[in-house]
Design an enzyme around this catalytic site. Structure first.
Site, PDB file in Angstrom:
ATOM      1  N   VAL A  15      36.467  40.114  38.686  1.00  0.00           N
ATOM      2  CA  VAL A  15      35.150  40.392  37.800  1.00  0.00           C
ATOM      3  C   VAL A  15      34.924  39.067  37.799  1.00  0.00           C
ATOM      4  CG1 VAL A  15      34.841  41.440  35.538  1.00  0.00           C
ATOM      5  CG2 VAL A  15      35.662  42.571  37.486  1.00  0.00           C
ATOM      6  N   ASP A  36      43.239  30.813  33.395  1.00  0.00           N
ATOM      7  CA  ASP A  36      44.476  32.395  34.199  1.00  0.00           C
ATOM      8  C   ASP A  36      45.744  31.819  33.881  1.00  0.00           C
ATOM      9  OD1 ASP A  36      42.578  34.219  35.811  1.00  0.00           O
ATOM     10  OD2 ASP A  36      45.482  34.149  35.514  1.00  0.00           O
ATOM     11  N   LYS A  41      45.327  29.557  40.489  1.00  0.00           N
ATOM     12  CA  LYS A  41      44.416  29.999  41.344  1.00  0.00           C
ATOM     13  C   LYS A  41      42.986  29.824  40.445  1.00  0.00           C
ATOM     14  CE  LYS A  41      42.954  34.816  41.880  1.00  0.00           C
ATOM     15  NZ  LYS A  41      41.423  34.102  41.673  1.00  0.00           N
ATOM     16  N   TYR A  67      43.902  26.818  26.751  1.00  0.00           N
ATOM     17  CA  TYR A  67      42.731  27.479  26.098  1.00  0.00           C
ATOM     18  C   TYR A  67      41.775  26.129  25.097  1.00  0.00           C
ATOM     19  CZ  TYR A  67      43.819  31.939  27.235  1.00  0.00           C
ATOM     20  OH  TYR A  67      44.320  33.250  27.592  1.00  0.00           O
ATOM     21  N   GLY A  81      42.884  41.159  33.286  1.00  0.00           N
ATOM     22  CA  GLY A  81      43.972  42.441  32.905  1.00  0.00           C
ATOM     23  C   GLY A  81      44.838  42.512  34.048  1.00  0.00           C
ATOM     24  N   GLN A  84      46.526  48.682  37.603  1.00  0.00           N
ATOM     25  CA  GLN A  84      47.515  49.443  37.014  1.00  0.00           C
ATOM     26  C   GLN A  84      48.229  50.004  38.542  1.00  0.00           C
ATOM     27  OE1 GLN A  84      44.573  53.128  36.467  1.00  0.00           O
ATOM     28  NE2 GLN A  84      46.062  54.604  35.666  1.00  0.00           N
ATOM     29  N   ARG A  90      47.032  56.089  32.637  1.00  0.00           N
ATOM     30  CA  ARG A  90      46.001  54.871  31.872  1.00  0.00           C
ATOM     31  C   ARG A  90      45.865  54.852  30.739  1.00  0.00           C
ATOM     32  NH1 ARG A  90      41.221  57.828  28.116  1.00  0.00           N
ATOM     33  NH2 ARG A  90      39.679  56.261  28.624  1.00  0.00           N
ATOM     34  N   ASP A 125      35.928  49.501  25.172  1.00  0.00           N
ATOM     35  CA  ASP A 125      35.587  49.824  23.668  1.00  0.00           C
ATOM     36  C   ASP A 125      36.710  49.189  22.508  1.00  0.00           C
ATOM     37  OD1 ASP A 125      32.567  51.207  24.470  1.00  0.00           O
ATOM     38  OD2 ASP A 125      33.560  52.044  25.603  1.00  0.00           O
ATOM     39  N   ASP A 150      27.269  51.183  33.870  1.00  0.00           N
ATOM     40  CA  ASP A 150      26.616  52.237  33.974  1.00  0.00           C
ATOM     41  C   ASP A 150      25.345  52.640  33.663  1.00  0.00           C
ATOM     42  OD1 ASP A 150      29.905  53.497  32.953  1.00  0.00           O
ATOM     43  OD2 ASP A 150      29.291  52.005  32.173  1.00  0.00           O
ATOM     44  N   ALA A 152      22.829  49.898  34.361  1.00  0.00           N
ATOM     45  CA  ALA A 152      22.765  49.300  35.895  1.00  0.00           C
ATOM     46  C   ALA A 152      22.012  50.879  36.906  1.00  0.00           C
ATOM     47  CB  ALA A 152      23.291  48.122  35.792  1.00  0.00           C
ATOM     48  N   ARG A 153      23.481  51.108  36.675  1.00  0.00           N
ATOM     49  CA  ARG A 153      23.572  51.912  37.530  1.00  0.00           C
ATOM     50  C   ARG A 153      22.747  53.475  37.935  1.00  0.00           C
ATOM     51  NH1 ARG A 153      30.422  52.024  37.854  1.00  0.00           N
ATOM     52  NH2 ARG A 153      30.225  50.493  39.548  1.00  0.00           N
ATOM     53  N   HIS A 177      31.773  53.219  27.759  1.00  0.00           N
ATOM     54  CA  HIS A 177      32.217  53.278  29.262  1.00  0.00           C
ATOM     55  C   HIS A 177      33.634  54.451  30.484  1.00  0.00           C
ATOM     56  CE1 HIS A 177      32.437  51.370  32.703  1.00  0.00           C
ATOM     57  NE2 HIS A 177      33.533  51.018  32.716  1.00  0.00           N
TER      58      HIS A 177
HETATM   59  P1  NAD Z   1      42.039  41.516  39.184  1.00  0.00           P
HETATM   60  O1  NAD Z   1      43.218  41.070  38.788  1.00  0.00           O
HETATM   61  O2  NAD Z   1      40.840  40.887  40.321  1.00  0.00           O
HETATM   62  O3  NAD Z   1      41.998  39.762  38.112  1.00  0.00           O
HETATM   63  C1  NAD Z   1      42.838  40.051  36.480  1.00  0.00           C
HETATM   64  C2  NAD Z   1      42.923  38.491  36.574  1.00  0.00           C
HETATM   65  O4  NAD Z   1      43.683  38.300  34.720  1.00  0.00           O
HETATM   66  C3  NAD Z   1      43.739  37.416  37.059  1.00  0.00           C
HETATM   67  O5  NAD Z   1      43.376  36.308  37.803  1.00  0.00           O
HETATM   68  C4  NAD Z   1      45.318  37.387  35.901  1.00  0.00           C
HETATM   69  O6  NAD Z   1      46.183  36.970  36.466  1.00  0.00           O
HETATM   70  C5  NAD Z   1      44.787  37.797  34.949  1.00  0.00           C
HETATM   71  N1  NAD Z   1      45.052  37.557  33.547  1.00  0.00           N
HETATM   72  C6  NAD Z   1      46.304  39.231  33.221  1.00  0.00           C
HETATM   73  N2  NAD Z   1      46.601  38.512  32.501  1.00  0.00           N
HETATM   74  C7  NAD Z   1      46.229  37.576  31.957  1.00  0.00           C
HETATM   75  C8  NAD Z   1      46.609  36.639  30.153  1.00  0.00           C
HETATM   76  N3  NAD Z   1      47.541  37.027  29.613  1.00  0.00           N
HETATM   77  N4  NAD Z   1      45.912  35.765  30.230  1.00  0.00           N
HETATM   78  C9  NAD Z   1      45.132  34.769  30.950  1.00  0.00           C
HETATM   79  N5  NAD Z   1      44.754  36.011  32.575  1.00  0.00           N
HETATM   80  C10 NAD Z   1      45.695  36.829  32.675  1.00  0.00           C
HETATM   81  O7  NAD Z   1      41.374  42.400  38.046  1.00  0.00           O
HETATM   82  P2  NAD Z   1      39.755  42.051  38.110  1.00  0.00           P
HETATM   83  O8  NAD Z   1      39.305  43.354  39.377  1.00  0.00           O
HETATM   84  O9  NAD Z   1      38.892  41.039  38.029  1.00  0.00           O
HETATM   85  O10 NAD Z   1      39.083  43.415  36.879  1.00  0.00           O
HETATM   86  C11 NAD Z   1      39.772  42.827  35.409  1.00  0.00           C
HETATM   87  C12 NAD Z   1      39.280  43.501  33.870  1.00  0.00           C
HETATM   88  O11 NAD Z   1      38.062  44.091  33.982  1.00  0.00           O
HETATM   89  C13 NAD Z   1      40.331  44.843  34.290  1.00  0.00           C
HETATM   90  O12 NAD Z   1      40.564  45.043  33.043  1.00  0.00           O
HETATM   91  C14 NAD Z   1      38.931  45.676  35.439  1.00  0.00           C
HETATM   92  O13 NAD Z   1      39.468  47.228  34.333  1.00  0.00           O
HETATM   93  C15 NAD Z   1      37.853  45.289  34.268  1.00  0.00           C
HETATM   94  N6  NAD Z   1      35.990  45.744  34.600  1.00  0.00           N
HETATM   95  C16 NAD Z   1      35.700  45.632  33.606  1.00  0.00           C
HETATM   96  C17 NAD Z   1      34.154  46.646  34.107  1.00  0.00           C
HETATM   97  C18 NAD Z   1      32.835  47.181  33.642  1.00  0.00           C
HETATM   98  O14 NAD Z   1      32.374  47.598  33.652  1.00  0.00           O
HETATM   99  N7  NAD Z   1      33.147  46.378  32.658  1.00  0.00           N
HETATM  100  C19 NAD Z   1      34.117  46.771  36.156  1.00  0.00           C
HETATM  101  C20 NAD Z   1      35.007  46.753  36.772  1.00  0.00           C
HETATM  102  C21 NAD Z   1      36.456  46.379  35.959  1.00  0.00           C
END
Ligand code: NAD
Length: 316
Positions: A15, A36, A41, A67, A81, A84, A90, A125, A150, A152-153, A177
């Protein structure tokens, strides 16, 4: 004097990097710093993005860092994040992500950051609530992506259904969401015309709207079944939100905004249309909901409030 525009991304996963790639292509930002947990990475991602710069409209500075980069940032975006794991519920994920967002926010604030915090990590949220509580930033300066994706979709699907530009589809998804979101159809317009009136005029079946909303609700599952996760749509949505803030656009977007009784609820963040400016959320746009929609909004809020009380607050 020219002021540089700096964005810091915390979480260089799919993301976060989709957002970064969208930023590189659209331009309009001078500095992008990537943070990160997996520092290597972040370094690799910065290298890869930098190698595309000779072919984009305008150059920018892209680097990986710590930071301390947040100190002079205009916006910090959190997309960190947990994934899962099999067998995890959840609610388990909420607790894990609360700890992650709490720790990221503490590190961001230790740098002296005083800008706008944007959250995309799920459950959005709730994670926006966590980031505001931990940061102590004014509530209007912490914004979640809410129902931007959502919505946009929804706009895309309605535009396909009516064969009209999605720019003319003024329809919004409200609420969490997640599965308890909803569309207040009486407030949906195509250009300047009520969507419901237009469908009636064209002799279309109103139940088509339920099918469209069902497709929106199922979109993430449909994509995840095919390619494990979704990221381009939210990446572009994040870039849109960043530009709305930095360009002081005063544009209405369906973000996760702090509720001050505009819809009869307070003490939480949830998806509602809001006026987005350089200061963050300038105001939540109030809609007069009918009883059915108000019931859906209240239900969505109660679901979130219960998780805040039972899981999140004890961890903060
Ligand atoms: P991902 O696993 O590809 O990336 C997560 C990244 O977070 C990894 O690079 C990991 O190393 C990093 N990370 C984990 N803990 C960390 C910490 N304490 N400090 C710094 N970095 C840390 O996941 P993703 O697919 O990129 O998804 C990221 C988040 O976005 C998820 O929570 C996902 O559910 C959410 N998401 C939101 C939407 C939306 O509509 N807002 C849509 C899709 C995904």
């Amino acid at each position: 004097m020219y002021e540089k525009r700096k964005v810091v991304l915390v979480g260089t996963g799919l993301v976060g990097m989709s957002m970064a790639y969208s930023i590189v292509n659209s331009g309009g930002i001078d500095e992008l710093a990537l943070i990160d947990l997996n520092q290597e990475k972040a370094v690799g991602e910065a290298m890869d993005l930098n190698h595309g710069l000779p072919y984009v409209k305008k150059g920018m500075s892209i680097k990986a860092g710590g930071y301390e980069e947040c100190k002079d940032a205009d916006i910090v975006v959190i997309t960190a994040g947990a994934i899962q794991k099999p067998g995890e519920t959840r609610l388990d994920l909420t607790a894990t992500d609360t700890k992650i967002i709490k720790s990221c926010t503490e590190s961001i604030m230790k740098s002296g950051f005083d800008g706008i915090l944007v959250i995309a990590s799920n459950p959005i949220d709730l994670m926006t609530y966590v980031a505001q509580k931990v940061s102590g930033l004014p509530k209007h300066r912490v914004i979640g992506t809410g129902t931007m994706l959502d919505t946009a979709r929804l706009r895309y699907l309605i535009s396909e259904y009516l064969n009209v530009s999605s720019k003319n589809v003024h329809a919004y998804i409200l609420g969490e969401h997640g599965d308890s979101s909803f569309v207040p159809w009486t407030h949906a317009y195509i250009g300047c015309k009520s969507l419901l009136e237009l469908l009636e005029e064209k002799g279309k079946d109103l139940s088509d709207l339920h099918d469209i909303y069902y497709q929106v609700q199922q979109a993430a599952y449909e994509i995840i079944n095919r390619k494990n996760s979704t990221y381009y749509g939210i990446g572009v949505s994040l870039n849109r939100l960043i530009h709305a803030i930095l360009d002081d656009e005063h544009v209405i977007l369906p973000v996760s905004a702090y509720q001050n009784n505009e819809y009869g609820q307070e003490g939480l963040y949830i998806g509602t249309p809001a006026l987005v400016t350089r200061e963050g959320v300038k105001e939540v746009v109030k809609l007069k909901l009918n009883d059915v929609d108000q019931g859906k909004f209240d239900h969505s809020c109660e679901t979130l409030k219960q998780i805040i009380d039972e899981i999140i607050n004890p961890l903060l």
